[in-house]
Write a protein that holds these residues in place. Sequence first.
Motif, PDB file in Angstrom:
ATOM      1  N   PRO A  43      10.408   4.089  11.614  1.00 22.26           N
ATOM      2  CA  PRO A  43      10.795   2.735  11.169  1.00 22.26           C
ATOM      3  C   PRO A  43       9.611   1.907  10.672  1.00 22.26           C
ATOM      4  CG  PRO A  43      10.881   2.921  13.570  1.00 22.26           C
ATOM      5  CD  PRO A  43      10.662   4.300  13.051  1.00 22.26           C
ATOM      6  N   SER A  44       8.391   2.240  11.093  1.00 17.59           N
ATOM      7  CA  SER A  44       7.226   1.450  10.672  1.00 17.59           C
ATOM      8  C   SER A  44       6.971   1.574   9.169  1.00 17.59           C
ATOM      9  CB  SER A  44       5.978   1.886  11.443  1.00 17.59           C
ATOM     10  OG  SER A  44       5.674   3.240  11.149  1.00 17.59           O
ATOM     11  N   LEU A  45       7.562   2.598   8.550  1.00 21.09           N
ATOM     12  CA  LEU A  45       7.437   2.754   7.095  1.00 21.09           C
ATOM     13  C   LEU A  45       7.847   1.470   6.364  1.00 21.09           C
ATOM     14  CD1 LEU A  45       9.131   6.210   6.400  1.00 21.09           C
ATOM     15  CD2 LEU A  45       6.869   5.534   5.613  1.00 21.09           C
ATOM     16  N   PHE A  46       8.898   0.848   6.853  1.00 17.48           N
ATOM     17  CA  PHE A  46       9.486  -0.264   6.102  1.00 17.48           C
ATOM     18  C   PHE A  46       8.608  -1.507   6.121  1.00 17.48           C
ATOM     19  CE2 PHE A  46      13.023   2.494   7.337  1.00 17.48           C
ATOM     20  CZ  PHE A  46      13.495   2.797   6.072  1.00 17.48           C
ATOM     21  N   ALA A  47       7.877  -1.719   7.222  1.00 16.95           N
ATOM     22  CA  ALA A  47       6.993  -2.880   7.281  1.00 16.95           C
ATOM     23  C   ALA A  47       5.921  -2.777   6.198  1.00 16.95           C
ATOM     24  CB  ALA A  47       6.361  -2.983   8.666  1.00 16.95           C
ATOM     25  N   ARG A  48       5.390  -1.582   6.010  1.00 17.92           N
ATOM     26  CA  ARG A  48       4.327  -1.415   5.005  1.00 17.92           C
ATOM     27  C   ARG A  48       4.878  -1.541   3.581  1.00 17.92           C
ATOM     28  NH1 ARG A  48      -0.527  -0.330   7.059  1.00 17.92           N
ATOM     29  NH2 ARG A  48      -0.521   0.296   9.251  1.00 17.92           N
ATOM     30  N   GLU A 127       1.885  -1.963  -7.602  1.00 19.27           N
ATOM     31  CA  GLU A 127       1.858  -2.398  -6.197  1.00 19.27           C
ATOM     32  C   GLU A 127       2.937  -1.670  -5.384  1.00 19.27           C
ATOM     33  OE1 GLU A 127       1.554  -6.566  -5.204  1.00 19.27           O
ATOM     34  OE2 GLU A 127       2.828  -6.268  -3.446  1.00 19.27           O
ATOM     35  N   ALA A 128       4.095  -1.480  -5.991  1.00 24.50           N
ATOM     36  CA  ALA A 128       5.163  -0.777  -5.282  1.00 24.50           C
ATOM     37  C   ALA A 128       4.716   0.641  -4.918  1.00 24.50           C
ATOM     38  CB  ALA A 128       6.418  -0.730  -6.156  1.00 24.50           C
ATOM     39  N   VAL A 129       4.049   1.301  -5.857  1.00 25.46           N
ATOM     40  CA  VAL A 129       3.599   2.673  -5.599  1.00 25.46           C
ATOM     41  C   VAL A 129       2.534   2.696  -4.512  1.00 25.46           C
ATOM     42  CG1 VAL A 129       2.537   4.711  -6.629  1.00 25.46           C
ATOM     43  CG2 VAL A 129       4.170   3.353  -7.948  1.00 25.46           C
ATOM     44  N   VAL A 130       1.610   1.733  -4.570  1.00 28.29           N
ATOM     45  CA  VAL A 130       0.549   1.673  -3.562  1.00 28.29           C
ATOM     46  C   VAL A 130       1.155   1.442  -2.177  1.00 28.29           C
ATOM     47  CG1 VAL A 130      -1.432   0.326  -2.756  1.00 28.29           C
ATOM     48  CG2 VAL A 130      -1.232   0.920  -5.183  1.00 28.29           C
ATOM     49  N   ARG A 131       2.154   0.558  -2.114  1.00 25.05           N
ATOM     50  CA  ARG A 131       2.797   0.321  -0.814  1.00 25.05           C
ATOM     51  C   ARG A 131       3.509   1.574  -0.294  1.00 25.05           C
ATOM     52  NH1 ARG A 131       3.232  -4.404   1.713  1.00 25.05           N
ATOM     53  NH2 ARG A 131       2.454  -6.264   0.652  1.00 25.05           N
TER      54      ARG A 131
ATOM     55  N   GLY B  42       0.247  -2.949   1.785  1.00 27.92           N
ATOM     56  CA  GLY B  42       0.687  -1.845   2.652  1.00 27.92           C
ATOM     57  C   GLY B  42      -0.424  -1.203   3.450  1.00 27.92           C
ATOM     58  N   LEU B  43      -1.636  -1.743   3.332  1.00 23.12           N
ATOM     59  CA  LEU B  43      -2.780  -1.138   4.017  1.00 23.12           C
ATOM     60  C   LEU B  43      -3.149  -1.983   5.239  1.00 23.12           C
ATOM     61  CD1 LEU B  43      -4.553   1.367   3.109  1.00 23.12           C
ATOM     62  CD2 LEU B  43      -6.288  -0.300   2.440  1.00 23.12           C
ATOM     63  N   ASN B  44      -3.936  -1.408   6.106  1.00 24.21           N
ATOM     64  CA  ASN B  44      -4.579  -2.107   7.231  1.00 24.21           C
ATOM     65  C   ASN B  44      -3.693  -2.252   8.465  1.00 24.21           C
ATOM     66  OD1 ASN B  44      -7.091  -2.306   5.964  1.00 24.21           O
ATOM     67  ND2 ASN B  44      -6.429  -4.104   4.814  1.00 24.21           N
TER      68      ASN B  44
END
Lengths: 168, 332
Positions: A43-48, A127-131, B42-44
């Motif tokens: 679930p932590s995937l979604f926060a990032r 940015e979407a890809v980086v996230r 998405g980092l850190n």
Amino acid sequence: MSARPDTLPRASGPGMSTLARLSCLMVQPILTRVVRRIAKRHPSLFARLGPHQGTDFVIDAVELPFALHLRPDPQALLFRAVPRDATPEAGATIRGKFMLLLELVDSEEDGDAAFFSRDLEVTGDTEAVVRLRNALDDVDGSIAEETAEMFGPPGRAILARLRRAYPT
Amino acid sequence: MSLAELICPAGTPAALRTAVDAGADAVYCGFQDATNARNFPGLNFTPDELAASVTYAHGKGAKVLLALNTYPPAGKVDLWRQAADTGARLGVDAFIVADMGVADYIARTHPGVRLHLSVQAAASSPEAIRYYCQNFGVKRVVLPRILTIPEIREIRKEIPCEIETFIFGNHGLMVEGRCSLTNYLTGQSTNMDGVCSPASDVEYKRHEDGSMSSQLAGFTIDCFGADEKAGYPTICKGRYTAPHRPEGYYAFEEPVSLNLSRLLPDLIDAGVHAFKIEGRQRSKSYVRGVVSAFRQAVDDIRAGREANIADLVALTEGQKQTQGAFETKKWR
């Protein structure tokens, strides 16, 4: 790794459209199950992903007869196979060889290095890809192996066969 | 001989664990805000993630260094102070700082935690370094990447603190902490917002001939031919046309990474205490590969063996590497 994604042979020719649609129908139940399982376990995937949970990602593994459409919205997860002539308008597109993309998901390959070598191509919202990359990179273990395990020995056999069939 | 500590990057908790397991002596990381120079989407780490990561690292004998290496704009210093308070509460082993106000706050409020001077402070003379040591109790300086090894050796004799040098990774413009190129195009500051070439302003475009252009805030900063390797979309690595160079040229810097693997014995002999690997924005795969390779190399050198380091060129920007100013001031 050397050939750019756009120079790799694509599945094309007479009858490919029909094949693509049939392939999509065949893999769709698996994709749905896979993405739900991964979302539940990580679930932590979604926060990032932050504000890009609603972004439409098109993942184009160039050797496959179809593309993949991912919208990682935890309230309405979407992961589907789509014929290339019917891909949605993408917020971001990620293109490369199948096994490279699989290894990127599993952090067996480095995304920046694949980008430098031109084996990985990114268009649309960077940015979407980086996230998405950072979210996947924070997952311990192998998503590919997890997926294979869901289907037991046949799943493991299919993964091994895919790895042989689609070298990086 | 110096300890030759290996200081390794982590952009996520999983990367931190990977670095520790691969042999890092210390891992550096940052919070999910402008207090550090890799404030990427998405980092850190969240505070909870940092707490768990400190526990993991300490359990395996590794240290955690918290990067607070950006400059607070006037009136916004509270964010940096809160980050320092949180880091101290969670038991980080050192803060990496650039701003004097942040250094002063930590020295007064958390005197028990080590202060390391970030490369972003651009302290390259014994006089400047001594000033930080005397006034803020700085225990280690991360040197800018503009010095030769003989210069490092001389500086070491004249300062009362440890020296850390970069040995691998991104090789940016040589004015760390003073670069405003990104700010010029995007309005966001590398030094105050912690983001060089923000991803939200970056766009890649494919062209029919197989070339790919990279744009920052709508300005094309490079166009890579069909068979060319690519680099980061940073202005300092951009390729530009000018009336006298219509074919395009790298005005500041080429896409290339630092790799000092062959100079490790010389750096140790010069008194360098710690080796830093750049790349908090990179993947676990990069961390695993680079940390493992340098762990092996440092262990070989410590044991009196010749270091036989793995080929890391595939992980370098533009798939090119340099020893930069460490080898000669004429490198560019």
